[in-house]
Design a protein around this motif. Structure first.
Motif, PDB file in Angstrom:
ATOM      1  N   SER A 107     -36.524 -17.020   1.262  1.00  0.00           N
ATOM      2  CA  SER A 107     -36.088 -15.630   1.145  1.00  0.00           C
ATOM      3  C   SER A 107     -34.569 -15.572   1.046  1.00  0.00           C
ATOM      4  CB  SER A 107     -36.527 -14.824   2.365  1.00  0.00           C
ATOM      5  OG  SER A 107     -37.929 -14.881   2.507  1.00  0.00           O
ATOM      6  N   ILE A 108     -34.084 -14.673   0.193  1.00  0.00           N
ATOM      7  CA  ILE A 108     -32.650 -14.434   0.032  1.00  0.00           C
ATOM      8  C   ILE A 108     -32.377 -13.010   0.481  1.00  0.00           C
ATOM      9  CG2 ILE A 108     -30.733 -14.365  -1.590  1.00  0.00           C
ATOM     10  CD1 ILE A 108     -32.420 -16.233  -3.418  1.00  0.00           C
ATOM     11  N   VAL A 109     -31.454 -12.856   1.421  1.00  0.00           N
ATOM     12  CA  VAL A 109     -31.123 -11.531   1.940  1.00  0.00           C
ATOM     13  C   VAL A 109     -29.638 -11.247   1.723  1.00  0.00           C
ATOM     14  CG1 VAL A 109     -32.980 -11.660   3.665  1.00  0.00           C
ATOM     15  CG2 VAL A 109     -30.663 -12.361   4.288  1.00  0.00           C
ATOM     16  N   PRO A 110     -29.256  -9.972   1.693  1.00  0.00           N
ATOM     17  CA  PRO A 110     -27.834  -9.642   1.524  1.00  0.00           C
ATOM     18  C   PRO A 110     -27.018 -10.098   2.741  1.00  0.00           C
ATOM     19  CG  PRO A 110     -29.225  -7.723   1.092  1.00  0.00           C
ATOM     20  CD  PRO A 110     -30.098  -8.775   1.695  1.00  0.00           C
ATOM     21  N   PRO A 111     -25.794 -10.599   2.517  1.00  0.00           N
ATOM     22  CA  PRO A 111     -24.933 -10.933   3.663  1.00  0.00           C
ATOM     23  C   PRO A 111     -24.720  -9.706   4.548  1.00  0.00           C
ATOM     24  CG  PRO A 111     -23.968 -11.766   1.624  1.00  0.00           C
ATOM     25  CD  PRO A 111     -25.134 -10.887   1.234  1.00  0.00           C
ATOM     26  N   GLY A 112     -24.765  -9.915   5.841  1.00  0.00           N
ATOM     27  CA  GLY A 112     -24.523  -8.825   6.782  1.00  0.00           C
ATOM     28  C   GLY A 112     -25.716  -7.939   7.069  1.00  0.00           C
ATOM     29  N   ASP A 113     -26.858  -8.184   6.434  1.00  0.00           N
ATOM     30  CA  ASP A 113     -28.049  -7.352   6.646  1.00  0.00           C
ATOM     31  C   ASP A 113     -28.956  -8.023   7.678  1.00  0.00           C
ATOM     32  OD1 ASP A 113     -30.365  -5.825   6.559  1.00  0.00           O
ATOM     33  OD2 ASP A 113     -30.320  -5.589   4.374  1.00  0.00           O
ATOM     34  N   THR A 161     -28.607 -16.083   3.073  1.00  0.00           N
ATOM     35  CA  THR A 161     -27.896 -14.923   2.542  1.00  0.00           C
ATOM     36  C   THR A 161     -27.540 -15.196   1.089  1.00  0.00           C
ATOM     37  OG1 THR A 161     -25.856 -15.859   3.438  1.00  0.00           O
ATOM     38  CG2 THR A 161     -26.944 -14.147   4.743  1.00  0.00           C
ATOM     39  N   ASP A 162     -27.353 -14.145   0.341  1.00  0.00           N
ATOM     40  CA  ASP A 162     -26.960 -14.246  -1.071  1.00  0.00           C
ATOM     41  C   ASP A 162     -25.451 -14.474  -1.107  1.00  0.00           C
ATOM     42  OD1 ASP A 162     -27.128 -14.247  -3.786  1.00  0.00           O
ATOM     43  OD2 ASP A 162     -27.538 -12.108  -3.996  1.00  0.00           O
ATOM     44  N   SER A 163     -25.048 -15.658  -0.667  1.00  0.00           N
ATOM     45  CA  SER A 163     -23.642 -15.956  -0.417  1.00  0.00           C
ATOM     46  C   SER A 163     -22.964 -16.729  -1.537  1.00  0.00           C
ATOM     47  CB  SER A 163     -23.523 -16.752   0.881  1.00  0.00           C
ATOM     48  OG  SER A 163     -24.336 -17.918   0.789  1.00  0.00           O
ATOM     49  N   SER A 164     -23.696 -16.990  -2.621  1.00  0.00           N
ATOM     50  CA  SER A 164     -23.151 -17.768  -3.729  1.00  0.00           C
ATOM     51  C   SER A 164     -24.047 -17.560  -4.947  1.00  0.00           C
ATOM     52  CB  SER A 164     -23.145 -19.255  -3.346  1.00  0.00           C
ATOM     53  OG  SER A 164     -22.994 -20.079  -4.468  1.00  0.00           O
ATOM     54  N   VAL A 165     -23.461 -17.671  -6.142  1.00  0.00           N
ATOM     55  CA  VAL A 165     -24.303 -17.596  -7.338  1.00  0.00           C
ATOM     56  C   VAL A 165     -25.268 -18.768  -7.374  1.00  0.00           C
ATOM     57  CG1 VAL A 165     -22.650 -16.276  -8.702  1.00  0.00           C
ATOM     58  CG2 VAL A 165     -22.568 -18.767  -8.767  1.00  0.00           C
TER      59      VAL A 165
END
Length: 119
Positions: free
Chosen positions: A63-69, A46-50
């Motif tokens: 792969s980077i996905v939005p949190p919660g998706d 998830t994209d959980s940090s810069v």
């Protein structure tokens, strides 16, 4: 699925994994992503940090996905778990050769000084 519990060195397990999934809402600097990429294991995170985008710098690494998706997460996992999918080339961890680089710096400084003194 195997859940071995604590192991002294998780590197061999990471190296055998088909992919590493990190599905946090927030992370500081997720070292486990670096550890997985260092042994050529793709990551789905998830994209959980810069820091995530500084570690997963190219789509060939994971792969980077939005949190919660959940839909995006499942799609990314499905993509990386396709049989025969190419794994990333291992990415050296920052500082992996820090001691050798530091000693090389001293050697260069001494050599430069000798050259200047001889001139």
């Amino acid at each position: 699925m195997l859940l071995p519990g604590h192991v002294a060195d998780p590197t061999p397990i990471l190296a055998r994994a088909a992919a590493l999934a990190l599905v946090s809402d927030f992370e500081g600097v997720p070292g486990v992503l670096r550890e997985a990429l260092a042994v050529g294991t793709p990551v789905v995170t998830t994209d959980s940090s810069v820091a995530v985008r500084e570690i997963v710098t190219h789509p060939s690494l994971g792969s980077i996905v939005p949190p919660g998706d959940g839909v995006a997460l499942v799609a990314a996992l499905d993509d990386w778990l396709v049989p025969g999918r190419a794994r990333p080339t291992p990415v050296p961890q920052p500082g992996e050769n820090a001691a050798a680089a530091y000693l090389d710096l001293f050697d260069r400084v001494v050599l430069d000084r000798r050259v200047k003194l001889a001139a």
